[in-house]
Design a protein around this motif. Structure first.
Motif, PDB file in Angstrom:
ATOM      1  N   PHE A  80       7.490   6.156 -16.153  1.00 51.33           N
ATOM      2  CA  PHE A  80       7.792   4.868 -16.555  1.00 51.33           C
ATOM      3  C   PHE A  80       6.617   3.851 -16.082  1.00 51.33           C
ATOM      4  CE2 PHE A  80      12.378   5.321 -17.359  1.00 51.33           C
ATOM      5  CZ  PHE A  80      12.575   6.726 -16.774  1.00 51.33           C
TER       6      PHE A  80
ATOM      7  N   TYR B 180       6.499   0.101 -14.476  1.00 52.65           N
ATOM      8  CA  TYR B 180       7.010  -1.310 -14.183  1.00 52.65           C
ATOM      9  C   TYR B 180       5.844  -2.488 -13.918  1.00 52.65           C
ATOM     10  CZ  TYR B 180      11.285   1.439 -13.783  1.00 52.65           C
ATOM     11  OH  TYR B 180      12.485   2.305 -14.000  1.00 52.65           O
TER      12      TYR B 180
ATOM     13  N   GLY C 238       0.779  -1.273   0.184  1.00 54.02           N
ATOM     14  CA  GLY C 238      -0.009   0.279  -0.097  1.00 54.02           C
ATOM     15  C   GLY C 238       0.745   1.164  -0.001  1.00 54.02           C
ATOM     16  N   LEU C 239       2.270   1.228   0.081  1.00 56.57           N
ATOM     17  CA  LEU C 239       2.748   2.389  -0.018  1.00 56.57           C
ATOM     18  C   LEU C 239       3.980   2.551  -0.996  1.00 56.57           C
ATOM     19  CD1 LEU C 239       4.156   2.214   3.827  1.00 56.57           C
ATOM     20  CD2 LEU C 239       2.264   3.704   2.791  1.00 56.57           C
ATOM     21  N   GLY C 240       3.775   1.629  -1.996  1.00 53.97           N
ATOM     22  CA  GLY C 240       4.468   1.621  -3.192  1.00 53.97           C
ATOM     23  C   GLY C 240       5.959   1.340  -2.815  1.00 53.97           C
ATOM     24  N   LEU C 241       7.169   2.221  -3.560  1.00 57.32           N
ATOM     25  CA  LEU C 241       8.425   1.919  -3.568  1.00 57.32           C
ATOM     26  C   LEU C 241       8.858   3.477  -2.774  1.00 57.32           C
ATOM     27  CD1 LEU C 241       8.152  -0.252  -5.488  1.00 57.32           C
ATOM     28  CD2 LEU C 241      10.503   0.224  -6.214  1.00 57.32           C
TER      29      LEU C 241
ATOM     30  N   PHE D 250       7.446   6.669  -6.907  1.00 55.95           N
ATOM     31  CA  PHE D 250       6.674   5.797  -7.405  1.00 55.95           C
ATOM     32  C   PHE D 250       5.326   5.762  -7.032  1.00 55.95           C
ATOM     33  CE2 PHE D 250       9.501   2.492  -9.482  1.00 55.95           C
ATOM     34  CZ  PHE D 250      10.583   3.149  -9.229  1.00 55.95           C
ATOM     35  N   GLY D 251       4.285   5.415  -7.743  1.00 54.98           N
ATOM     36  CA  GLY D 251       2.887   5.244  -7.089  1.00 54.98           C
ATOM     37  C   GLY D 251       2.571   4.007  -6.223  1.00 54.98           C
ATOM     38  N   ASP D 252       1.381   3.888  -5.593  1.00 57.17           N
ATOM     39  CA  ASP D 252       1.366   2.596  -4.549  1.00 57.17           C
ATOM     40  C   ASP D 252       1.151   1.337  -5.586  1.00 57.17           C
ATOM     41  OD1 ASP D 252      -0.534   4.574  -2.174  1.00 57.17           O
ATOM     42  OD2 ASP D 252       1.764   4.425  -2.735  1.00 57.17           O
TER      43      ASP D 252
ATOM     44  N   PHE E  79      11.069  -3.257 -16.285  1.00 59.46           N
ATOM     45  CA  PHE E  79      10.480  -2.141 -17.143  1.00 59.46           C
ATOM     46  C   PHE E  79       9.503  -2.543 -18.434  1.00 59.46           C
ATOM     47  CE2 PHE E  79      10.653   1.679 -19.046  1.00 59.46           C
ATOM     48  CZ  PHE E  79      11.290   1.330 -20.489  1.00 59.46           C
TER      49      PHE E  79
ATOM     50  N   PHE F  51       3.450  -0.672 -11.461  1.00 57.69           N
ATOM     51  CA  PHE F  51       3.659   0.678 -10.746  1.00 57.69           C
ATOM     52  C   PHE F  51       3.976   1.733 -12.065  1.00 57.69           C
ATOM     53  CE2 PHE F  51       4.450  -0.251  -6.349  1.00 57.69           C
ATOM     54  CZ  PHE F  51       4.585  -1.763  -6.381  1.00 57.69           C
TER      55      PHE F  51
ATOM     56  N   SER G  24       6.894 -13.066  -8.219  1.00 62.17           N
ATOM     57  CA  SER G  24       8.303 -13.526  -7.937  1.00 62.17           C
ATOM     58  C   SER G  24       8.981 -12.391  -7.284  1.00 62.17           C
ATOM     59  CB  SER G  24       8.915 -14.269  -8.953  1.00 62.17           C
ATOM     60  OG  SER G  24       8.641 -13.220 -10.096  1.00 62.17           O
ATOM     61  N   GLY G  25       8.519 -11.193  -7.475  1.00 64.47           N
ATOM     62  CA  GLY G  25       9.154  -9.976  -6.777  1.00 64.47           C
ATOM     63  C   GLY G  25      10.060  -9.101  -7.516  1.00 64.47           C
ATOM     64  N   GLU G  26      10.541  -9.575  -9.008  1.00 62.03           N
ATOM     65  CA  GLU G  26      11.593  -8.673  -9.512  1.00 62.03           C
ATOM     66  C   GLU G  26      10.776  -7.717 -10.376  1.00 62.03           C
ATOM     67  OE1 GLU G  26      10.547 -11.550 -10.597  1.00 62.03           O
ATOM     68  OE2 GLU G  26      10.687 -12.014 -12.908  1.00 62.03           O
ATOM     69  N   MET G  27      11.356  -6.282 -10.644  1.00 60.87           N
ATOM     70  CA  MET G  27      10.742  -5.396 -11.169  1.00 60.87           C
ATOM     71  C   MET G  27      11.112  -5.468 -12.565  1.00 60.87           C
ATOM     72  SD  MET G  27       8.809  -3.260  -9.058  1.00 60.87           S
ATOM     73  CE  MET G  27       9.079  -1.546  -9.500  1.00 60.87           C
TER      74      MET G  27
ATOM     75  N   PHE H 143      16.398  -3.082 -11.603  1.00 57.59           N
ATOM     76  CA  PHE H 143      16.178  -3.658 -10.243  1.00 57.59           C
ATOM     77  C   PHE H 143      16.822  -5.123  -9.984  1.00 57.59           C
ATOM     78  CE2 PHE H 143      13.322  -0.660  -8.296  1.00 57.59           C
ATOM     79  CZ  PHE H 143      12.886   0.170  -9.466  1.00 57.59           C
ATOM     80  N   GLY H 144      17.249  -5.279  -8.931  1.00 59.37           N
ATOM     81  CA  GLY H 144      17.433  -6.665  -8.275  1.00 59.37           C
ATOM     82  C   GLY H 144      16.281  -7.488  -7.794  1.00 59.37           C
ATOM     83  N   ASP H 145      16.552  -8.708  -7.476  1.00 65.15           N
ATOM     84  CA  ASP H 145      15.153  -9.509  -7.057  1.00 65.15           C
ATOM     85  C   ASP H 145      14.717  -9.079  -5.917  1.00 65.15           C
ATOM     86  OD1 ASP H 145      16.463 -12.416  -8.528  1.00 65.15           O
ATOM     87  OD2 ASP H 145      15.304 -10.782  -9.434  1.00 65.15           O
TER      88      ASP H 145
ATOM     89  N   MET I   1       1.702  -7.022 -10.091  1.00 66.50           N
ATOM     90  CA  MET I   1       1.625  -5.570  -9.756  1.00 66.50           C
ATOM     91  C   MET I   1       2.238  -4.612 -10.597  1.00 66.50           C
ATOM     92  SD  MET I   1       2.053  -3.848  -6.043  1.00 66.50           S
ATOM     93  CE  MET I   1       0.518  -4.351  -5.578  1.00 66.50           C
TER      94      MET I   1
ATOM     95  N   GLN J 261       5.672  -6.070 -11.596  1.00 70.82           N
ATOM     96  CA  GLN J 261       6.076  -6.810 -10.542  1.00 70.82           C
ATOM     97  C   GLN J 261       5.347  -7.973 -10.245  1.00 70.82           C
ATOM     98  OE1 GLN J 261       6.143  -5.210  -6.467  1.00 70.82           O
ATOM     99  NE2 GLN J 261       8.329  -5.958  -6.184  1.00 70.82           N
TER     100      GLN J 261
END
Lengths: 112, 115
Positions: free
Chosen positions: B35, B37, A40-43, B105-107, B47, B91, B42-45, A103-105, B89, B39
């Motif tokens: 931009f 992105y 809910g807070l993004g990055l 970044f947005g939420d 582009f 972004f 698995s977690g990687e972002m 980005f990294g994982d 997800m 996700q």
């Protein structure tokens, strides 16, 4: 291809410990970033570095420090870990402002 | 201060249909970049697409296009012909520092593609 490597996918530490998160890139990028991601807070940007030994605070630097002794490595340090630092931490790099960040994982850090 | 707003926490779309993910931004700068992105779980972002503030044409990358309306400060992502692998997800981000590429970044919006 671009490669950003974070040292751990999952990490569990105890309150008060000093925690090091490492990030290594192989693209010769000048800019490196540390974010934390919470639901809910993004990055949110913690710190970034635009050159070796150069760093600037991001939006939420409190409780964190960073180190960039070599161009390819950017370390995030939690000086004295607290439970509210439990989060997903993402490292990113970019060539310049007009290029996307790579980005990294991510490292999912739990502080008990 | 720069701000990104994504008003849709979650979206559903039927496989093979198109979907639009909303993004509005707030900045007083003339030069900025937008931009998107992705996700996955698995977690990687990853582009997806970029739009510069001075670009006159809307950006497109394969099934992704960016509906850029500068006067309304919106930069919506359109995914055509949705696939199950698009569930993730998404972004929206705005670069506000030309030199170092600092971005806000947005939420995020969670997209679920239904078979």
């Amino acid at each position: 291809d671009v490669k950003v490597t974070q040292s751990s996918r999952y990490l569990v530490k105890r309150t008060g410990e000093k925690v090091f998160l490492e990030c290594v890139q192989d693209m010769d990028h000048e800019n490196m970033f540390w974010y934390r991601q919470d639901p809910g807070l993004g990055l949110r940007l913690i710190y970034f570095s635009y050159d070796v030994k150069m760093k600037e605070k991001g939006d939420i630097p409190e409780g964190y420090s960073v180190s960039r002794e070599k161009k390819e490595r950017f370390s995030l340090i939690l000086e004295s870990a607290s439970t509210n630092q439990t989060s997903m931490y993402l490292c990113a790099t970019s060539w310049d402002g007009n290029q996307p960040q790579h980005f990294g994982d991510g490292t999912r850090l739990s502080i008990l | 201060a720069q701000k990104i707003t994504q008003t849709q926490p979650g979206m559903f779309v039927q496989e093979k249909e198109a979907v639009t993910l909303d993004c509005t931004y707030d900045t007083s700068d003339q030069s900025y970049g937008l931009f998107w992105y992705k996700q996955p779980s698995s977690g990687e972002m990853i582009f997806l697409i970029y739009q510069g503030s001075y670009d006159e044409q809307n950006a497109t990358e394969g099934r992704y296009s960016l509906n850029f309306q500068k006067a309304r400060k919106s930069a919506n992502l359109v995914i055509s012909a949705s696939q199950l692998g698009d569930s993730a997800m998404y972004f929206c981000a705005m670069r506000y520092d030309t030199n170092a590429g600092k971005s806000t970044f947005g939420d995020g919006t969670t997209l679920t593609v239904k078979p």
